[in-house]
Design a protein around this motif. Structure first.
Motif, PDB file in Angstrom:
ATOM      1  N   THR A 130      -9.460   5.193 -28.973  1.00  0.00           N
ATOM      2  CA  THR A 130      -9.076   4.352 -29.718  1.00  0.00           C
ATOM      3  C   THR A 130      -8.024   4.820 -31.016  1.00  0.00           C
ATOM      4  OG1 THR A 130     -10.968   3.118 -29.253  1.00  0.00           O
ATOM      5  CG2 THR A 130      -9.871   2.524 -31.556  1.00  0.00           C
ATOM      6  N   ALA A 131      -8.463   6.012 -31.290  1.00  0.00           N
ATOM      7  CA  ALA A 131      -7.558   6.776 -32.464  1.00  0.00           C
ATOM      8  C   ALA A 131      -6.252   7.007 -31.787  1.00  0.00           C
ATOM      9  CB  ALA A 131      -8.428   7.965 -32.680  1.00  0.00           C
ATOM     10  N   PHE A 132      -6.084   7.516 -30.661  1.00  0.00           N
ATOM     11  CA  PHE A 132      -4.797   7.688 -29.791  1.00  0.00           C
ATOM     12  C   PHE A 132      -4.202   6.495 -29.892  1.00  0.00           C
ATOM     13  CE2 PHE A 132      -4.575  11.756 -27.309  1.00  0.00           C
ATOM     14  CZ  PHE A 132      -5.540  12.814 -28.218  1.00  0.00           C
ATOM     15  N   ALA A 133      -4.760   5.335 -29.280  1.00  0.00           N
ATOM     16  CA  ALA A 133      -3.902   4.170 -29.468  1.00  0.00           C
ATOM     17  C   ALA A 133      -3.452   3.792 -30.664  1.00  0.00           C
ATOM     18  CB  ALA A 133      -4.626   2.942 -28.816  1.00  0.00           C
ATOM     19  N   ALA A 134      -4.259   3.725 -31.784  1.00  0.00           N
ATOM     20  CA  ALA A 134      -3.963   3.150 -33.053  1.00  0.00           C
ATOM     21  C   ALA A 134      -2.907   4.197 -33.648  1.00  0.00           C
ATOM     22  CB  ALA A 134      -5.281   3.168 -34.005  1.00  0.00           C
ATOM     23  N   GLY A 135      -2.879   5.444 -33.455  1.00  0.00           N
ATOM     24  CA  GLY A 135      -1.967   6.447 -33.839  1.00  0.00           C
ATOM     25  C   GLY A 135      -0.871   6.173 -33.485  1.00  0.00           C
ATOM     26  N   THR A 136      -0.565   5.934 -32.145  1.00  0.00           N
ATOM     27  CA  THR A 136       0.700   5.802 -31.451  1.00  0.00           C
ATOM     28  C   THR A 136       1.103   4.414 -31.768  1.00  0.00           C
ATOM     29  OG1 THR A 136      -0.041   7.076 -29.439  1.00  0.00           O
ATOM     30  CG2 THR A 136       1.886   5.610 -29.031  1.00  0.00           C
ATOM     31  N   LEU A 137       0.427   3.391 -32.110  1.00  0.00           N
ATOM     32  CA  LEU A 137       0.938   2.151 -32.479  1.00  0.00           C
ATOM     33  C   LEU A 137       1.626   2.141 -33.849  1.00  0.00           C
ATOM     34  CD1 LEU A 137      -1.387  -0.297 -30.761  1.00  0.00           C
ATOM     35  CD2 LEU A 137       0.885   0.216 -30.248  1.00  0.00           C
ATOM     36  N   SER A 138       1.301   2.981 -34.565  1.00  0.00           N
ATOM     37  CA  SER A 138       1.509   3.091 -35.774  1.00  0.00           C
ATOM     38  C   SER A 138       2.801   4.069 -36.101  1.00  0.00           C
ATOM     39  CB  SER A 138       0.407   3.698 -36.771  1.00  0.00           C
ATOM     40  OG  SER A 138       0.297   5.078 -36.689  1.00  0.00           O
ATOM     41  N   ARG A 139       3.374   4.429 -35.109  1.00  0.00           N
ATOM     42  CA  ARG A 139       4.465   5.158 -35.100  1.00  0.00           C
ATOM     43  C   ARG A 139       5.637   4.688 -34.274  1.00  0.00           C
ATOM     44  NH1 ARG A 139       3.360  10.402 -37.172  1.00  0.00           N
ATOM     45  NH2 ARG A 139       5.076  11.181 -36.088  1.00  0.00           N
ATOM     46  N   LEU A 140       6.708   5.284 -34.475  1.00  0.00           N
ATOM     47  CA  LEU A 140       7.886   4.771 -33.671  1.00  0.00           C
ATOM     48  C   LEU A 140       8.284   5.781 -32.659  1.00  0.00           C
ATOM     49  CD1 LEU A 140      10.242   2.680 -33.314  1.00  0.00           C
ATOM     50  CD2 LEU A 140      11.751   3.945 -34.967  1.00  0.00           C
ATOM     51  N   GLY A 141       8.364   5.418 -31.427  1.00  0.00           N
ATOM     52  CA  GLY A 141       8.532   6.265 -30.473  1.00  0.00           C
ATOM     53  C   GLY A 141       7.093   6.612 -29.927  1.00  0.00           C
ATOM     54  N   PRO A 142       6.965   7.458 -28.673  1.00  0.00           N
ATOM     55  CA  PRO A 142       5.907   7.866 -27.778  1.00  0.00           C
ATOM     56  C   PRO A 142       5.473   9.191 -28.467  1.00  0.00           C
ATOM     57  CG  PRO A 142       8.016   8.371 -26.744  1.00  0.00           C
ATOM     58  CD  PRO A 142       8.375   7.809 -27.947  1.00  0.00           C
ATOM     59  N   GLU A 143       4.976   9.529 -29.634  1.00  0.00           N
ATOM     60  CA  GLU A 143       4.725  10.397 -30.416  1.00  0.00           C
ATOM     61  C   GLU A 143       3.218  10.120 -31.165  1.00  0.00           C
ATOM     62  OE1 GLU A 143       6.975  12.352 -33.210  1.00  0.00           O
ATOM     63  OE2 GLU A 143       8.788  12.047 -31.909  1.00  0.00           O
ATOM     64  N   LEU A 144       2.279  11.158 -30.720  1.00  0.00           N
ATOM     65  CA  LEU A 144       1.111  10.967 -31.553  1.00  0.00           C
ATOM     66  C   LEU A 144       1.421  11.449 -33.094  1.00  0.00           C
ATOM     67  CD1 LEU A 144      -1.587  12.283 -28.954  1.00  0.00           C
ATOM     68  CD2 LEU A 144      -1.344   9.715 -29.818  1.00  0.00           C
ATOM     69  N   PRO A 145       0.347  10.881 -33.975  1.00  0.00           N
ATOM     70  CA  PRO A 145       0.402  11.226 -35.153  1.00  0.00           C
ATOM     71  C   PRO A 145      -0.127  12.642 -35.322  1.00  0.00           C
ATOM     72  CG  PRO A 145      -1.111   9.742 -34.994  1.00  0.00           C
ATOM     73  CD  PRO A 145      -0.466  10.006 -33.993  1.00  0.00           C
ATOM     74  N   PRO A 146       0.102  13.664 -36.411  1.00  0.00           N
ATOM     75  CA  PRO A 146      -0.604  14.933 -36.646  1.00  0.00           C
ATOM     76  C   PRO A 146      -2.151  14.870 -36.380  1.00  0.00           C
ATOM     77  CG  PRO A 146       0.764  14.349 -38.633  1.00  0.00           C
ATOM     78  CD  PRO A 146       0.748  13.017 -37.603  1.00  0.00           C
ATOM     79  N   PRO A 147      -2.763  16.093 -35.920  1.00  0.00           N
ATOM     80  CA  PRO A 147      -4.026  16.109 -35.533  1.00  0.00           C
ATOM     81  C   PRO A 147      -4.982  15.529 -36.687  1.00  0.00           C
ATOM     82  CG  PRO A 147      -3.066  18.255 -34.737  1.00  0.00           C
ATOM     83  CD  PRO A 147      -1.922  17.198 -35.589  1.00  0.00           C
ATOM     84  N   GLU A 148      -4.391  15.815 -37.950  1.00  0.00           N
ATOM     85  CA  GLU A 148      -5.201  15.576 -39.255  1.00  0.00           C
ATOM     86  C   GLU A 148      -5.467  13.964 -39.262  1.00  0.00           C
ATOM     87  OE1 GLU A 148      -2.229  16.983 -39.914  1.00  0.00           O
ATOM     88  OE2 GLU A 148      -3.091  18.972 -39.351  1.00  0.00           O
ATOM     89  N   ARG A 149      -4.290  13.378 -38.967  1.00  0.00           N
ATOM     90  CA  ARG A 149      -4.474  11.613 -39.015  1.00  0.00           C
ATOM     91  C   ARG A 149      -5.039  11.325 -37.787  1.00  0.00           C
ATOM     92  NH1 ARG A 149      -5.158   7.429 -41.199  1.00  0.00           N
ATOM     93  NH2 ARG A 149      -3.753   5.413 -40.427  1.00  0.00           N
ATOM     94  N   LEU A 150      -5.109  11.858 -36.592  1.00  0.00           N
ATOM     95  CA  LEU A 150      -5.901  11.409 -35.588  1.00  0.00           C
ATOM     96  C   LEU A 150      -7.380  11.712 -35.981  1.00  0.00           C
ATOM     97  CD1 LEU A 150      -4.254  12.776 -32.403  1.00  0.00           C
ATOM     98  CD2 LEU A 150      -4.473  10.379 -32.978  1.00  0.00           C
ATOM     99  N   ALA A 151      -7.739  12.644 -36.489  1.00  0.00           N
ATOM    100  CA  ALA A 151      -9.019  12.888 -37.028  1.00  0.00           C
ATOM    101  C   ALA A 151      -9.438  11.835 -38.040  1.00  0.00           C
ATOM    102  CB  ALA A 151      -9.233  14.208 -37.770  1.00  0.00           C
TER     103      ALA A 151
END
Length: 55
Positions: free
Chosen positions: A23-44
């Motif tokens: 769920t964190a990966f999905a939410a983090g990806t949707l909150s960014r432009l492009g196919p990137e994950l947010p930084p590990p701190e944000r995923l945590a």
């Protein structure tokens, strides 16, 4: 989401944490432009915000 679940399973964590990470990966990806994950701190942060409840 699938990538988060697979990564969690490969890390050997339980199903509840798999759901959190996916769920964190999905939410983090949707909150960014492009196919990137947010930084590990944000995923945590996102993982801590996910609530898993029995149905």
């Amino acid at each position: 989401m699938v990538a988060g679940v697979v990564a969690a399973r490969l890390a050997g964590v339980g199903l509840e944490d798999c759901a959190r990470r996916g769920t964190a990966f999905a939410a983090g990806t949707l909150s960014r432009l492009g196919p990137e994950l947010p930084p590990p701190e944000r995923l945590a942060e996102l993982m801590r915000a996910v609530r898993v409840e029995e149905l």
